[in-house]
Design an enzyme around this catalytic site. Structure first.
Site, PDB file in Angstrom:
ATOM      1  N   GLY A 200       0.837  -1.202   0.000  1.00 56.80           N
ATOM      2  CA  GLY A 200       0.000   0.000   0.000  1.00 56.80           C
ATOM      3  C   GLY A 200       0.862   1.239   0.000  1.00 56.80           C
ATOM      4  O   GLY A 200       2.056   1.167   0.289  1.00 56.80           O
TER       5      GLY A 200
ATOM      6  N   CYS B  15       5.268  -6.251   1.508  1.00 54.34           N
ATOM      7  CA  CYS B  15       5.637  -4.841   1.467  1.00 54.34           C
ATOM      8  C   CYS B  15       5.009  -4.067   2.637  1.00 54.34           C
ATOM      9  O   CYS B  15       5.421  -4.266   3.770  1.00 54.34           O
ATOM     10  CB  CYS B  15       5.263  -4.254   0.102  1.00 54.34           C
ATOM     11  SG  CYS B  15       6.138  -2.742  -0.244  1.00 54.34           S
ATOM     12  N   TYR B  16       4.002  -3.229   2.396  1.00 54.46           N
ATOM     13  CA  TYR B  16       3.382  -2.533   3.535  1.00 54.46           C
ATOM     14  C   TYR B  16       2.907  -3.540   4.576  1.00 54.46           C
ATOM     15  O   TYR B  16       3.000  -3.294   5.786  1.00 54.46           O
ATOM     16  CB  TYR B  16       2.203  -1.665   3.062  1.00 54.46           C
ATOM     17  CG  TYR B  16       1.601  -0.839   4.185  1.00 54.46           C
ATOM     18  CD1 TYR B  16       2.109   0.410   4.487  1.00 54.46           C
ATOM     19  CD2 TYR B  16       0.557  -1.333   4.962  1.00 54.46           C
ATOM     20  CE1 TYR B  16       1.603   1.162   5.536  1.00 54.46           C
ATOM     21  CE2 TYR B  16       0.038  -0.601   6.023  1.00 54.46           C
ATOM     22  CZ  TYR B  16       0.562   0.655   6.300  1.00 54.46           C
ATOM     23  OH  TYR B  16       0.053   1.389   7.345  1.00 54.46           O
TER      24      TYR B  16
ATOM     25  N   HIS C 256       7.388  -7.648  -3.994  1.00 55.09           N
ATOM     26  CA  HIS C 256       6.048  -8.061  -4.431  1.00 55.09           C
ATOM     27  C   HIS C 256       6.096  -9.420  -5.140  1.00 55.09           C
ATOM     28  O   HIS C 256       6.487  -9.487  -6.306  1.00 55.09           O
ATOM     29  CB  HIS C 256       5.456  -7.017  -5.375  1.00 55.09           C
ATOM     30  CG  HIS C 256       5.033  -5.778  -4.665  1.00 55.09           C
ATOM     31  ND1 HIS C 256       3.764  -5.606  -4.160  1.00 55.09           N
ATOM     32  CD2 HIS C 256       5.722  -4.659  -4.332  1.00 55.09           C
ATOM     33  CE1 HIS C 256       3.682  -4.436  -3.558  1.00 55.09           C
ATOM     34  NE2 HIS C 256       4.860  -3.837  -3.648  1.00 55.09           N
TER      35      HIS C 256
ATOM     36  N   GLU D 133       3.558 -11.069  -6.078  1.00 55.42           N
ATOM     37  CA  GLU D 133       2.358 -11.251  -6.907  1.00 55.42           C
ATOM     38  C   GLU D 133       2.545 -10.797  -8.353  1.00 55.42           C
ATOM     39  O   GLU D 133       1.762 -11.154  -9.223  1.00 55.42           O
ATOM     40  CB  GLU D 133       1.152 -10.539  -6.270  1.00 55.42           C
ATOM     41  CG  GLU D 133       1.212  -9.003  -6.211  1.00 55.42           C
ATOM     42  CD  GLU D 133       1.943  -8.452  -4.986  1.00 55.42           C
ATOM     43  OE1 GLU D 133       2.935  -9.069  -4.572  1.00 55.42           O
ATOM     44  OE2 GLU D 133       1.543  -7.387  -4.494  1.00 55.42           O
TER      45      GLU D 133
ATOM     46  N   SER E  10     -20.977  -5.765 -26.313  1.00 57.53           N
ATOM     47  CA  SER E  10     -20.136  -5.146 -27.339  1.00 57.53           C
ATOM     48  C   SER E  10     -19.729  -6.167 -28.386  1.00 57.53           C
ATOM     49  O   SER E  10     -19.221  -5.818 -29.444  1.00 57.53           O
ATOM     50  CB  SER E  10     -18.886  -4.571 -26.685  1.00 57.53           C
ATOM     51  OG  SER E  10     -18.052  -5.639 -26.263  1.00 57.53           O
ATOM     52  N   GLY E  11     -19.928  -7.440 -28.067  1.00 57.36           N
ATOM     53  CA  GLY E  11     -19.470  -8.473 -28.984  1.00 57.36           C
ATOM     54  C   GLY E  11     -18.121  -9.025 -28.568  1.00 57.36           C
ATOM     55  O   GLY E  11     -17.666 -10.038 -29.065  1.00 57.36           O
ATOM     56  N   GLY E  12     -17.492  -8.343 -27.636  1.00 66.11           N
ATOM     57  CA  GLY E  12     -16.224  -8.836 -27.112  1.00 66.11           C
ATOM     58  C   GLY E  12     -16.471  -9.974 -26.136  1.00 66.11           C
ATOM     59  O   GLY E  12     -17.615 -10.228 -25.737  1.00 66.11           O
ATOM     60  N   VAL E  13     -15.385 -10.614 -25.745  1.00 69.21           N
ATOM     61  CA  VAL E  13     -15.544 -11.774 -24.880  1.00 69.21           C
ATOM     62  C   VAL E  13     -16.060 -11.362 -23.497  1.00 69.21           C
ATOM     63  O   VAL E  13     -16.882 -12.061 -22.899  1.00 69.21           O
ATOM     64  CB  VAL E  13     -14.225 -12.596 -24.807  1.00 69.21           C
ATOM     65  CG1 VAL E  13     -13.092 -11.780 -24.260  1.00 69.21           C
ATOM     66  CG2 VAL E  13     -14.386 -13.851 -23.995  1.00 69.21           C
ATOM     67  N   ASP E  14     -15.667 -10.193 -23.007  1.00 72.22           N
ATOM     68  CA  ASP E  14     -16.058  -9.804 -21.644  1.00 72.22           C
ATOM     69  C   ASP E  14     -17.564  -9.625 -21.505  1.00 72.22           C
ATOM     70  O   ASP E  14     -18.196 -10.210 -20.625  1.00 72.22           O
ATOM     71  CB  ASP E  14     -15.383  -8.486 -21.232  1.00 72.22           C
ATOM     72  CG  ASP E  14     -13.899  -8.496 -21.483  1.00 72.22           C
ATOM     73  OD1 ASP E  14     -13.338  -9.601 -21.583  1.00 72.22           O
ATOM     74  OD2 ASP E  14     -13.304  -7.418 -21.601  1.00 72.22           O
ATOM     75  N   SER E  15     -18.126  -8.787 -22.381  1.00 74.21           N
ATOM     76  CA  SER E  15     -19.559  -8.540 -22.215  1.00 74.21           C
ATOM     77  C   SER E  15     -20.357  -9.794 -22.575  1.00 74.21           C
ATOM     78  O   SER E  15     -21.416 -10.043 -22.003  1.00 74.21           O
ATOM     79  CB  SER E  15     -20.015  -7.331 -23.025  1.00 74.21           C
ATOM     80  OG  SER E  15     -19.731  -7.499 -24.385  1.00 74.21           O
ATOM     81  N   SER E  16     -19.830 -10.631 -23.492  1.00 76.91           N
ATOM     82  CA  SER E  16     -20.545 -11.865 -23.829  1.00 76.91           C
ATOM     83  C   SER E  16     -20.589 -12.799 -22.622  1.00 76.91           C
ATOM     84  O   SER E  16     -21.632 -13.379 -22.303  1.00 76.91           O
ATOM     85  CB  SER E  16     -19.872 -12.596 -24.989  1.00 76.91           C
ATOM     86  OG  SER E  16     -19.779 -11.745 -26.102  1.00 76.91           O
TER      87      SER E  16
ATOM     88  N   LYS F 252      -8.373 -10.987 -18.090  1.00 75.81           N
ATOM     89  CA  LYS F 252      -8.893 -11.465 -19.369  1.00 75.81           C
ATOM     90  C   LYS F 252      -8.767 -12.987 -19.541  1.00 75.81           C
ATOM     91  O   LYS F 252      -9.710 -13.659 -19.957  1.00 75.81           O
ATOM     92  CB  LYS F 252      -8.125 -10.765 -20.483  1.00 75.81           C
ATOM     93  CG  LYS F 252      -8.635 -11.017 -21.851  1.00 75.81           C
ATOM     94  CD  LYS F 252      -9.940 -10.319 -22.006  1.00 75.81           C
ATOM     95  CE  LYS F 252     -10.169  -9.640 -23.280  1.00 75.81           C
ATOM     96  NZ  LYS F 252     -11.094  -8.541 -23.185  1.00 75.81           N
TER      97      LYS F 252
END
Ligand code: XMP
Length: 517
Positions: free
Chosen positions: A56, A83-84, A173, A175, A227-233, A373
Site C-alpha cells: 500500500g 511490502c506494507y 512483491h 504477486e 459489445s461483442g467482445g468476450v467480456d460482455s458476452s 482477461k
C-alpha cells in the site's frame, strides 16, 4: 458467509492487490479481498484459513496510517505480509520500521539465507533470485520470534519468518510477474503454510457469482450492454444463467464496430442462446456527436455517455430497468499500471468505468470486476461460449473511434474497417491469430506522398499493431515472420482506397499503451 478453506486478503491500497487474489486462485484456492477498514468484520464473517496483507502507499511510520485489526493478529492464523503488510506486521508485533531516504523500485536480487516453508521445492540456501521491489520504508529491527531468511543489498530483511506463529513477510512483491517465482511462493504459503487444498475452480466462481447476482438484482430488470467482445458476452451469459428473462441485452451500433461484428453478435445471442437482444442502430447519434472531437479523453467521455443515453432509452422502452450490466474487468478498474505505490494515475478513461457519466440512473452489475482477461476466457469456456468468441482478441468499448487519432468520420471508419479486416484475415490465414493477444490497425491523421502506377498519391498512413500479453497490463510487440508485413502492406494499399503507406508499431507497454488513444 463462512469460508473456512479460503484466504482473506487485506487490502492496504496497493495497485496490484488483485494480482494476489489471482495468484491464490491459481493455487486453486478461494480468496476474498477486503479493504483494511472492514477487515475485522470480514475476518469474523468469513472465518478464513489464513490472511495475506497487501502492499500500500501509506507509511506505517506516519500517524493514523492503516493497521492490521487486532483480532487478526491475535487469531493465531498463518499470515503473509507483503511490502506494507510486512512493515505493518513488524511495527505491530514489536519490531521497527524506518522511512527510507530513497526507496527501492524495480528489479532486485535476493540471496536465500535459510530454510523456509515458503521455499519448499523452490529455493535453496545460498541461491540468488530475481524479485520486484517497490518500497520507500523498510524494516530495521525484527519483531521478537522472527528470523531473516532472505536478504538483498537494499533490503536486509527481504523475507522474514516466524515459524512458530506461521507468519511470513517480504519486502518485495511476489504477486507481480516481475518476480518470476512469486506465484510459487504464494502457492507454498497457501498450501504448505495455511494447509489449504487446491481444488477451487472456475465452476465455483460461476456458482458464487450467480448467487451474488441473484441477491443484488432480486426481482429487478437488467440491461446488459453487449459489445461483442468476450467480456460482455461472458457477463451476459452469466447473468442470463442467474436471472433468465429479467435480462435484456442491448447491442449498440455506433458506427465504430469492426467489419461483420453486428451480424456475428446478433446471430450468436438471438439464434444460439435465445437471449432477448435489442439491436440499436445509433450511427447518426455517435457520428454527429464525434464530429470535430479530436481529444482522446473527450472522445472516450462522449462515447461512454452516449452509450449510457442509449441504454437508458432502451430501459425505458422495456418498462424500466434498475440495473446496467457490463463486462468490466480488473485492468479496466485500476486503469493504471503503476507499481510504485504512488497515487493511482488515470491513464485513460476506459468506458466501462471512468468514461461513465457521474450521474447515471442505473446501478451497475459487474460480475467480472475482479477477473483478468485470461480468467474470463476460462469462465467463458465453462459457460459453453463457442471458441470463436472465447478466443477473440479484445476490442475496446470506444471501438474504432480510439483507433482514428484526430477527427472520427464515417468515411475514416469505413477505410479503417476495410484495412483492419484485411490485416486480421491475413493473420488468421497465417495461423497466427491465437498467438497474438490483440492485433488491429490505426488510421493516422497523417498523409504522405506515394506513387501508384504513373500517378502521384497523397493519402493516409495506416499503422499496424500486434501485441502479446498475459493480462493486458503489460505487452510486447509481436514479431511477425519475415514475409508477413510486406504481404499485408501490399494488400492493404492495393485494396483500400485512401491508404498509401503502412507502418508497424514496435512499442511495448509500458511505455506505450496498447491502444493509441
Ligand atoms: P491500453 O490501451 O490501456 O489497453 O493499454 C489495455 C487493454 O484494454 C483495452 N481497452 C479497453 N477496453 N473499454 C474496454 O472495454 C475501453 O475503454 C478500453 N480502452 C482500452 C485495450 O483494447 C487493451 O486490450
Amino acid at each position: 458467509m463462512e469460508h473456512p478453506d479460503s484466504i482473506l486478503i487485506v487490502d492496504f491500497g496497493s495497485q496490484v492487490t488483485q494480482l494476489i487474489a489471482r495468484r491464490v486462485r491459481e493455487a486453486g484456492v478461494y480468496s476474498e479481498i477486503v479493504p483494511f477498514q472492514s477487515a475485522a468484520e470480514a475476518f469474523a464473517r468469513i472465518n478464513p484459513a489464513a490472511v495475506i496483507l497487501s502492499g500500500g502507499p501509506a507509511s506505517v511510520v506516519d500517524e493514523n496510517s492503516p493497521r492490521i485489526p487486532q483480532a487478526i493478529l491475535d487469531s493465531g492464523l498463518p499470515m503473509l505480509g507483503i511490502c506494507y503488510g510486512q512493515q505493518a506486521l513488524t511495527e505491530q508485533l514489536g519490531g521497527k520500521v524506518e522511512k527510507g531516504d530513497s526507496g527501492e523500485f524495480g528489479e532486485a536480487f535476493i540471496t536465500v539465507e535459510g530454510e523456509c516453508t515458503l521455499f519448499d521445492g523452490l529455493w535453496a540456501t545460498g541461491e540468488r533470485h530475481q524479485v520486484w521491489m517497490s518500497h520507500g520504508d523498510k524494516v530495521t529491527a525484527l519483531a521478537p520470534g522472527f528470523r531473516v531468511v532472505a536478504t538483498s543489498p537494499g533490503a536486509p530483511y527481504a523475507i522474514i519468518a516466524n515459524d512458530e506463529r506461521r507468519i511470513y513477510a517480504m519486502q518485495f512483491h511476489p504477486e507481480v510477474v516481475h518476480t518470476p517465482d512469486g506465484a510459487k511462493l504464494i502457492a507454498n504459503f497457501v498450501r504448505h503454510v495455511a494447509g489449504v487444498s487446491g481444488d477451487w475452480t472456475m465452476a465455483e466462481f460461476r456458482a458464487a457469482k450467480i448467487a451474488e447476482i441473484r441477491e443484488q438484482v432480486g426481482e429487478g430488470r437488467v440491461i446488459c450492454g453487449l459489445s461483442g467482445g468476450v467480456d460482455s458476452s461472458v457477463a451476459a451469459l452469466l447473468i442470463h444463467e442467474a436471472i433468465g428473462d429479467q435480462l435484456t441485452c442491448v447491442f449498440v451500433d455506433g458506427g465504430i464496430l469492426r467489419q461483420g461484428e453486428a451480424e456475428q453478435v446478433v446471430s450468436l445471442f438471438r439464434g444460439h442462446y435465445n437471449i432477448p437482444l435489442v439491436h440499436v442502430d445509433a450511427q447518426d447519434l455517435f457520428m454527429d456527436g464525434l464530429a470535430g472531437v479530436t481529444d482522446p479523453e473527450a472522445k472516450r467521455k462522449f462515447i461512454g455517455k452516449t452509450f449510457i443515453d442509449v441504454f437508458e432509452a432502451e430501459a425505458k422502452k422495456i418498462g424500466g430497468a434498475e440495473f446496467l450490466a457490463q463486462g468490466t474487468l480488473y485492468p479496466d478498474v485500476i486503469e493504471s499500471v503503476s507499481f510504485t505505490g504512488g497515487p493511482s494515475v488515470t491513464i485513460k478513461s476506459h468506458h466501462n468505468v471512468g468514461g461513465l457519466p457521474a450521474r447515471m440512473n442505473m446501478k451497475l452489475v459487474e460480475p467480472l470486476r475482479e477477473l483478468f482477461k485470461d480468467e474470463v476466457r476460462v469462465l467463458g469456456r465453462e459457460l459453453g461460449l463457442p471458441d470463436v468468441f472465447v478466443g477473440r482478441h479484445p476490442f475496446p468499448g470506444p471501438g474504432l473511434a480510439i483507433r482514428i487519432p484526430g477527427e472520427v468520420t464515417r468515411e475514416r471508419c469505413d477505410i479503417l474497417r476495410k484495412a483492419d479486416a484485411i490485416y486480421l484475415d491475413e493473420i488468421r490465414k497465417a495461423g497466427l491469430y491465437d498467438a497474438i493477444w490483440q492485433a488491429f490497425a490505426v488510421l493516422l491523421p497523417v498523409r504522405s506522398v506515394g506513387v501508384m502506377g504513373d500517378g502521384r498519391t497523397y493519402d493516409s498512413v495506416l499503422a499496424l499493431r500486434a501485441v502479446t500479453s498475459v493480462d493486458g497490463m503489460t505487452a510486447q510487440a509481436f514479431d511477425f515472420p519475415g514475409d508477413f508485413l510486406p504481404r499485408v502492406t501490399t494488400r492493404i494499399i492495393n485494396e483500400v482506397k485512401g491508404i498509401n503507406r503502412v507502418v508497424y508499431d514496435y512499442t511495448s507497454k509500458p511505455p506505450g499503451t496498447i491502444e493509441w488513444e
